[in-house]
Design a protein around this motif. Structure first.
Motif, PDB file in Angstrom:
ATOM      1  N   GLY B  40       3.302   0.719   3.608  1.00  0.00           N
ATOM      2  CA  GLY B  40       4.128   1.661   2.868  1.00  0.00           C
ATOM      3  C   GLY B  40       4.691   2.790   3.716  1.00  0.00           C
ATOM      4  N   MET B  41       5.565   3.591   3.080  1.00  0.00           N
ATOM      5  CA  MET B  41       6.225   4.681   3.800  1.00  0.00           C
ATOM      6  C   MET B  41       5.248   5.731   4.312  1.00  0.00           C
ATOM      7  N   LEU B  42       4.194   5.985   3.540  1.00  0.00           N
ATOM      8  CA  LEU B  42       3.192   6.960   3.973  1.00  0.00           C
ATOM      9  C   LEU B  42       2.036   6.289   4.709  1.00  0.00           C
ATOM     10  N   ASN B 159     -13.208  -0.124   2.354  1.00  0.00           N
ATOM     11  CA  ASN B 159     -12.352  -0.640   1.276  1.00  0.00           C
ATOM     12  C   ASN B 159     -10.981   0.005   1.411  1.00  0.00           C
ATOM     13  N   ARG B 160      -9.972  -0.701   0.951  1.00  0.00           N
ATOM     14  CA  ARG B 160      -8.602  -0.205   1.112  1.00  0.00           C
ATOM     15  C   ARG B 160      -8.240   0.801   0.028  1.00  0.00           C
ATOM     16  N   LEU B 161      -8.928   0.737  -1.090  1.00  0.00           N
ATOM     17  CA  LEU B 161      -8.604   1.664  -2.180  1.00  0.00           C
ATOM     18  C   LEU B 161      -8.816   3.111  -1.737  1.00  0.00           C
ATOM     19  N   THR B 162      -9.962   3.389  -1.131  1.00  0.00           N
ATOM     20  CA  THR B 162     -10.247   4.763  -0.715  1.00  0.00           C
ATOM     21  C   THR B 162      -9.307   5.214   0.392  1.00  0.00           C
ATOM     22  N   LEU B 163      -9.170   4.372   1.411  1.00  0.00           N
ATOM     23  CA  LEU B 163      -8.281   4.747   2.521  1.00  0.00           C
ATOM     24  C   LEU B 163      -6.846   4.917   2.028  1.00  0.00           C
ATOM     25  N   GLY B 164      -6.393   3.980   1.203  1.00  0.00           N
ATOM     26  CA  GLY B 164      -5.031   4.062   0.675  1.00  0.00           C
ATOM     27  C   GLY B 164      -4.839   5.290  -0.198  1.00  0.00           C
ATOM     28  N   ALA B 168      -2.308   8.243   0.553  1.00  0.00           N
ATOM     29  CA  ALA B 168      -1.276   8.572  -0.423  1.00  0.00           C
ATOM     30  C   ALA B 168      -1.273  10.067  -0.738  1.00  0.00           C
ATOM     31  N   LEU B 169      -2.444  10.657  -0.718  1.00  0.00           N
ATOM     32  CA  LEU B 169      -2.541  12.101  -0.966  1.00  0.00           C
ATOM     33  C   LEU B 169      -2.218  12.920   0.288  1.00  0.00           C
ATOM     34  N   GLN B 170      -1.905  12.220   1.359  1.00  0.00           N
ATOM     35  CA  GLN B 170      -1.552  12.843   2.643  1.00  0.00           C
ATOM     36  C   GLN B 170      -2.666  13.775   3.132  1.00  0.00           C
TER      37      GLN B 170
END
Lengths: 195, 353
Positions: B40-42, B159-164, B168-170
């Motif tokens: 993604g962009m971020l 896990n990707r959920l936490t990292l993502g 996403a929250l920058q």
């Protein structure tokens, strides 16, 4: 042995059809940027507080919240978003069950101890809460959004209520509207019924 | 509340899969983070303190790590006591692999079965403060006499959920973790499995005197200075200590531009003379729900073995606080703090006996 009086309750399993409208009324505005699970939680907790005649909790009160499945719907949404991109930031926050505790604290303009316990039963949740509870008592909630949803909350205050009128109670009975007091006697949950 | 005794500990983190190895590696200046790529962009490449392992199956890897760490802590001696699992991400990594369903109870039963646990099991999830809240809850159950042994097990694995979500929250750094650093630019996350075995029976070493958790909903993803002050005051009160009795504070200091400043402000307001400060984030990353337990395990071992993390980045002088360059001569009473999502601020007091 600790005894608590039930000074307020919201038993909504499932919640009434107009629960969203009621929540909007209690908040003064339509809730934004929070998921259904948190909305259900706010609805039940604020109804319970209103039933107890309290706008906020004392500083030494505690909030304890339990759930079987918690934010699973929000988690599914984020996992879908993650297949091709990063999740929406607010969607990720909604996967964290403890966000509800912060929202509730903010709504009540309160700061204090609040804790989320996953996947246990209401009796075990009460046991943990009672071990730490002070004079301000507990706001104890049980919340799930599957199968029509349930948002059950009790406002519990320490009580010196004595006597032999307490009977053994199953954990699921904790949210019975017939209970006036609950007691933890070693590992056994007991309840006193309304007269 | 009566004190409880730290009778065992275990740790797997980026530094190693047991306490001794982690200390040895930290003594030799630690390890650099690996990197993880997010879409993604971020998205992009982000540093990540992963536990070195060849196993790619989430469940199998978690089982190996949990059993290893629990064994190091002597968990078998507590298995009829209370097990507190502390996590913010549960087994979401297994869900991502299609090897589990998002089900709290199934997660708790899975971990308990790996440990042959016969006592009650609780899963505490208050985001990054999960382990410290588990410690506070465990102390209360021990104090109430409901159990005589407890194991707090922090579990935070890939896990990707936490990292993502953090990306996403920058909130993530693309460089290094710089606790209280002048050029700090975000968090570096990490993995950890950490165990603290607590007992009502006296044991030599470390005692947990008390702790406190303060939720302040005014900042959903950050800390508030007034809550930091309240947290310290309540933790000290619960421990029967005055602020002057504290020799060392393990701070959160995860390298966040905003949160580090808020934490520093809270420290200055809560302590007339700020005690020596230490952060372990640059050594193992921010291990979220496991961080409280992981950093206590590492810190207590560091103090016993005279190992100290090195900080290579310039401190932000504007914060008015700084991390200690070396271990204080005497560090008998220690505050260990974690600040987290959900406006959660938690701290526990440990005493070396």
């Amino acid at each position: 042995m600790k005894t608590f009086a039930v000074t307020g309750r919201c038993i909504a399993a499932p919640p009434p059809d107009d629960w969203r409208e009621s929540l909007t009324q209690m908040l003064g505005a339509k809730p934004r940027r929070i998921g259904t699970w948190a909305e259900l939680g706010l609805y039940g907790a604020l109804r319970c507080m209103a039933d107890a005649g309290e706008k906020t909790l004392p500083p030494d009160a505690q909030i304890w919240l339990g759930s079987r499945r918690g934010t699973y719907a929000a988690t599914d949404t984020v996992l879908d978003q993650l297949r091709e991109d990063l999740p929406m930031p607010l969607a990720f926050l909604q996967t964290q069950p403890s966000q509800l505790l912060a929202m509730l604290a903010a709504k009540m303009d309160w700061k204090g101890h609040a804790c989320f316990v996953a996947g246990t039963d209401p009796g075990a949740l009460l046991r943990l809460a009672a071990a730490q509870a002070g004079n301000g008592g507990i706001l104890l909630g049980w919340l799930d959004e599957m199968a029509g949803g349930e948002t059950n909350w009790l406002r519990l205050r320490p009580s010196a209520e004595a006597g032999a009128s307490f009977v053994a109670a199953a954990p699921d009975m904790l949210f019975s509207p017939q209970i006036s007091h609950v007691r933890l006697d070693k590992l056994e949950l007991k309840a006193r019924l309304l007269a | 509340m009566k004190p409880v005794y730290l009778s065992g500990r275990g740790l797997a983190c980026a530094l190693g899969q047991d306490v001794g190895t982690a200390l040895d590696v930290l003594r030799r200046d630690g390890v650099p983070p690996s990197h993880i790529s997010l879409p993604g962009m971020l998205g992009g490449n982000f540093p990540y303190y992963a536990i070195h392992s060849q196993q790619s199956d989430w469940n199998e890897r978690a089982r190996e790590l949990v059993q290893r760490v629990a064994a190091e802590a002597g968990a078998q001696q507590a298995s009829s006591g209370a097990l507190f699992i502390a996590t913010s991400s549960f087994d979401i990594g297994a869900v991502e692999q299609g090897a589990a369903k998002a089900d709290y109870r199934a997660f708790a039963e899975k971990i308990a079965s790996w440990l042959d646990w016969s006592g009650p099991v609780y899963v505490i999830s208050t985001a990054c403060t999960s382990s410290l809240n588990a410690l506070i809850a465990a102390q209360a159950l021990l104090d109430a006499g409901e159990v005589t042994e407890a194991l707090v097990l922090g579990v935070e694995l890939d896990n990707r959920l936490t990292l993502g979500g953090f990306a996403a929250l920058q909130l993530l750094s693309t460089g290094n973790s710089k606790p209280f650093g002048a050029t700090r630019d975000g968090l570096v996350l990490g993995e950890a499995v950490a165990a603290l075995r607590l007992s009502a029976r006296p044991a030599a070493g470390w005692t947990m005197l008390g702790g406190a958790n303060v939720v302040d909903g005014s900042q959903p993803t950050g800390a508030s200075a007034s809550a930091v002050v309240s947290m310290y005051q309540r933790a000290l009160e619960a421990s029967g200590l005055a602020a002057e009795a504290i020799d060392l504070i393990k701070v959160q200091a995860a390298g966040s531009p905003g949160n580090d400043a808020v934490e520093a402000q809270g420290l200055r307001e809560a302590f007339q003379v700020v005690p020596a400060l230490v952060s372990l984030k640059a050594a193992i990353g921010h291990t979220m729900g496991a961080s409280g337990a992981a950093e206590i395990v590492l810190l207590t071992a560091c103090l016993e073995q005279d190992v100290w993390p090195k900080y290579t980045d310039e401190t932000d002088a504007a914060l008015g606080v700084a991390l200690a360059a070396a271990a204080p001569g005497k560090a008998r009473r220690v505050l260990a703090t974690i600040l987290g999502f959900g406006g959660s601020h938690a701290s526990v007091v440990l005493e070396r006996t």
